[in-house]
Write a protein that holds these residues in place. Structure first.
Motif, PDB file in Angstrom:
ATOM      1  N   GLN A  27       2.925  36.124  -7.251  1.00 37.64           N
ATOM      2  CA  GLN A  27       4.383  35.179  -7.579  1.00 37.64           C
ATOM      3  C   GLN A  27       5.078  36.668  -7.181  1.00 37.64           C
ATOM      4  N   THR A  38      12.040  30.486  -5.528  1.00 39.72           N
ATOM      5  CA  THR A  38      12.505  29.324  -5.533  1.00 39.72           C
ATOM      6  C   THR A  38      12.497  27.999  -6.944  1.00 39.72           C
ATOM      7  N   ASP A  39      14.199  27.595  -7.083  1.00 37.21           N
ATOM      8  CA  ASP A  39      14.470  27.265  -8.723  1.00 37.21           C
ATOM      9  C   ASP A  39      13.887  26.040  -8.532  1.00 37.21           C
ATOM     10  N   ASP A  40      13.651  25.323 -10.134  1.00 34.50           N
ATOM     11  CA  ASP A  40      12.988  23.999 -10.055  1.00 34.50           C
ATOM     12  C   ASP A  40      13.895  23.847 -11.586  1.00 34.50           C
ATOM     13  N   THR A  43      14.143  26.804 -13.861  1.00 33.93           N
ATOM     14  CA  THR A  43      14.843  27.568 -13.715  1.00 33.93           C
ATOM     15  C   THR A  43      15.828  27.532 -13.796  1.00 33.93           C
ATOM     16  N   ARG A 182       3.424  25.291 -13.513  1.00 37.41           N
ATOM     17  CA  ARG A 182       4.167  25.809 -13.891  1.00 37.41           C
ATOM     18  C   ARG A 182       5.344  26.721 -13.062  1.00 37.41           C
ATOM     19  N   CYS A 183       4.337  26.943 -11.909  1.00 37.60           N
ATOM     20  CA  CYS A 183       5.207  27.940 -11.797  1.00 37.60           C
ATOM     21  C   CYS A 183       6.568  26.684 -10.170  1.00 37.60           C
ATOM     22  N   SER A 184       7.477  27.296 -10.327  1.00 39.13           N
ATOM     23  CA  SER A 184       8.224  26.730  -9.651  1.00 39.13           C
ATOM     24  C   SER A 184       7.784  26.666  -8.165  1.00 39.13           C
ATOM     25  N   ASN A 186       5.352  26.975  -6.145  1.00 38.47           N
ATOM     26  CA  ASN A 186       3.939  26.231  -6.299  1.00 38.47           C
ATOM     27  C   ASN A 186       4.180  25.298  -4.385  1.00 38.47           C
TER      28      ASN A 186
END
Length: 218
Positions: A27, A38-40, A43, A182-184, A186
């Motif tokens: 990351q 990248t936002d989710d 974030t 949990r990673c935006s 991914n």
């Protein structure tokens, strides 16, 4: 950051990069080398929740002076960044408080970030800081982080690991584990696909083994 004449300062590493690397080296690599963030929903919530603490300023409550968005650095480690909140108490105690929108994970990446803030503040304010805090907005409470010898070594180690990623310009391998959910990032990282690449290469080699060269008679 000041530098001794004739001495080349270390390549700067941001405090946020420490957190990204401590969570997942890949990351951090994607953000640092490819500017790929990248936002989710999580974030975005974090950005909105940080609006107030990211506005520079200070305020005084009874017996506590609070500084917000305070720039900090550390010359020897080459760290630079901004503290969300720094509290200065009457007895001289300095407490950095990092704000996080999600739940607190003991020993997690946020601990590294706030401990690095404490180390930077020590140099800027000529003091000693043995405790930092993380305010988790998910449970609306503070969690104490010990800035002890082990944590200081962890900060120094991760700082060098981040610096090596920048120097080598090589992306770390994907984690392909529970962190990815949990990673935006991914989708862009494709951890499961890349994690299976060695197996793919092995199968390809078995299926497409070049035939041995044959000598032909004239």
């Amino acid at each position: 950051m000041s530098a001794t004449p004739g001495h080349r300062p270390p390549w700067p590493v941001t405090l946020s990069a420490l957190e990204h690397y401590a969570y997942c080296p890949r990351q951090a690599g994607l953000i640092l080398l490819e500017d790929a963030f990248t936002d989710d929903a999580a974030t975005v919530r974090g950005t909105l929740a940080h609006r107030r603490v990211h506005d520079p300023g200070q305020e005084s409550r009874p017996r506590v002076r609070t500084l917000r968005a305070l720039p900090v650095w550390h010359d020897e480690l080459g760290l630079t960044g901004v503290c969300d909140v720094v509290e200065i108490h009457p007895d001289g105690t300095v407490l950095p408080v990092e704000h996080k929108s999600g739940a607190y994970r003991p020993g997690g990446a946020a601990d590294v970030q706030v401990a690095a803030q404490a180390i930077c503040l020590e140099q800027r304010l000529s003091t000693r800081i043995d405790t930092a805090a993380i305010y988790a907005m998910a449970d609306r409470r503070r969690h104490t982080v010990a800035v002890d010898a082990a944590m200081r070594q962890r900060v120094a180690r991760i700082t060098e690991q981040v610096r090596e990623v920048i120097k080598s310009q090589a992306l770390p391998a994907p984690a392909a584990d529970a962190r990815c959910r949990r990673c935006s990032m991914n989708t862009g990282c494709m951890p499961k696909v890349l994690a299976k690449r060695p197996r793919f290469e092995k199968l390809r080699g078995a299926l497409f083994t070049p035939a041995p060269e044959t000598e032909w008679d004239d």
